[in-house]
Design an enzyme around this catalytic site. Sequence first.
Site, PDB file in Angstrom:
ATOM      1  N   HIS A   1       5.332   5.359   2.084  1.00 13.03           N
ATOM      2  CA  HIS A   1       5.578   6.575   2.867  1.00 13.03           C
ATOM      3  C   HIS A   1       6.425   6.246   4.106  1.00 13.03           C
ATOM      4  CE1 HIS A   1       3.131   8.933   0.298  1.00 13.03           C
ATOM      5  NE2 HIS A   1       1.987   8.387   0.644  1.00 13.03           N
TER       6      HIS A   1
ATOM      7  N   SER B   1       0.901   3.662   1.947  1.00 10.10           N
ATOM      8  CA  SER B   1       1.332   4.003   3.316  1.00 10.10           C
ATOM      9  C   SER B   1       2.625   3.269   3.680  1.00 10.10           C
ATOM     10  CB  SER B   1       0.253   3.619   4.329  1.00 10.10           C
ATOM     11  OG  SER B   1      -0.944   4.236   3.998  1.00 10.10           O
TER      12      SER B   1
ATOM     13  N   CYS C   1      -6.864  -3.135   3.965  1.00  5.33           N
ATOM     14  CA  CYS C   1      -6.622  -1.687   3.922  1.00  5.33           C
ATOM     15  C   CYS C   1      -7.265  -1.009   2.726  1.00  5.33           C
ATOM     16  CB  CYS C   1      -5.122  -1.381   3.986  1.00  5.33           C
ATOM     17  SG  CYS C   1      -4.798   0.389   3.918  1.00  5.33           S
TER      18      CYS C   1
ATOM     19  N   CYS D   1       0.862  -1.175   0.000  1.00  5.02           N
ATOM     20  CA  CYS D   1       0.000   0.000   0.000  1.00  5.02           C
ATOM     21  C   CYS D   1       0.908   1.237   0.000  1.00  5.02           C
ATOM     22  CB  CYS D   1      -0.849  -0.074   1.263  1.00  5.02           C
ATOM     23  SG  CYS D   1      -1.775   1.383   1.677  1.00  5.02           S
TER      24      CYS D   1
ATOM     25  N   HIS E   1       1.147  -3.959   5.917  1.00  9.98           N
ATOM     26  CA  HIS E   1      -0.023  -3.940   6.811  1.00  9.98           C
ATOM     27  C   HIS E   1      -1.305  -4.384   6.126  1.00  9.98           C
ATOM     28  CE1 HIS E   1      -0.140  -0.207   4.567  1.00  9.98           C
ATOM     29  NE2 HIS E   1      -1.422  -0.160   4.816  1.00  9.98           N
TER      30      HIS E   1
END
Length: 394
Positions: free
Chosen positions: A68, A65, A185, A63, A84
């Site tokens: 990042h 995220s 997610c 993902c 995650h």
Amino acid sequence: MKFGIIGVFVEWKWTPYKKVVKEVPMKAAVCYEFGKPLTIEELELDPPKKGEVKVRLAATAICHSDIHALNGEGSAHVPLVAGHEAAGVVEEIGESVSLTKPGDRVVVCLLRSCGRCFYCTLGLPHLCEGDFALNRESRLRNRRGEVVHHGLRTAAFAEYCIVDQSQVVRVPESLPLDRAALLACGVITGLGAVVNTARVEPGSSVVVIGTGGVGLNAVQGAVLAGAHPIIAIDLLDNKLKAARGFGATHLINAAEQKNAEQAVKGLTSGRGADYVFVTVGSAAAVGQALSLTRKRGSVIIVGMPAPGATASFPVNPFVRGEQRIMSSFMGSTRLSLSVPRLIDLYQHGRLKLDELITGRYPLERINEALEAVEKGQALRNVILFDSAKENANG
Ligand SMILES: [Zn+2]
Ligand SMILES: [Zn+2]
């Protein structure tokens, strides 16, 4: 004979608790320096503690995220294992675990909830403020004895992860675990923003800015909510094409079409859209989103901007138009309610999951998989672990 049976019974009953004394080595992709390729190495994993479960992972999707976090744009510290959006099989449980048991096939999500705090009591477990040992402690160490941090509360770029029992939701045998991972997610974040946070009504006009993994799920959420038109905006034609496949009725390539505002107004009786979802993690997009929204319309910020990012927009028309800005964190999702519903929709052909997966990679090739996502070449790239061969069901 009698003693034998009792002996077997006692042995069987206590095995899960006896086993928990030993650390187990496992393969993981570790970030030692932000922005640099991950190192594949063996880590030691402690047994699950009270309320925790150990999951043998079958699949973890990548993902934005994660990217990042791995680029140091969050609050994480190195060394770190990210990942995650995962699914696997519960292998071991700690003390006082009642929500799952060894052998359960589960989705593993970063949301953890205590069930007792103010927000859990309000029915908003995604905003839980409960205290968890895992908020402070790591169960991971490298061979040099250094603590390795759990990225995004999960650390799922590894063969096993340890999470709180509230972070897993059981899935049926019939659901392949690589598809199940997506429910952790991207799907719940995009779809949940539309149906849980904004509660879009049938016939509403919807704009989705950014049609990556989260945006496409906002598009399919808008389809499920009965919205029309569903206008997708992105800079990349391949992502817009995917949005069409997920049910977008109109596409705007913002790189070519400089006046997105005019285009959206042209499709919404000159007023602007009822709902505009910002699924890119850009604070600057909030101002643009307001220009696409009608009076009394709503902008919903879904993508996570970098810490410290601020947005500015002309406040006068915002006030005159009684516009609203709201945000949606992880689709305001109640995992134990939403995940089974989404699985049901998938199994009846009403939710797309297969189409979200661009590529499947072994853990050893994770850097390649991450790079493709970062360059916008993939919707979701999924890391498949060895256990996936037994559990992914094709
Ligand atoms: Zn709570
Ligand atoms: Zn995510």
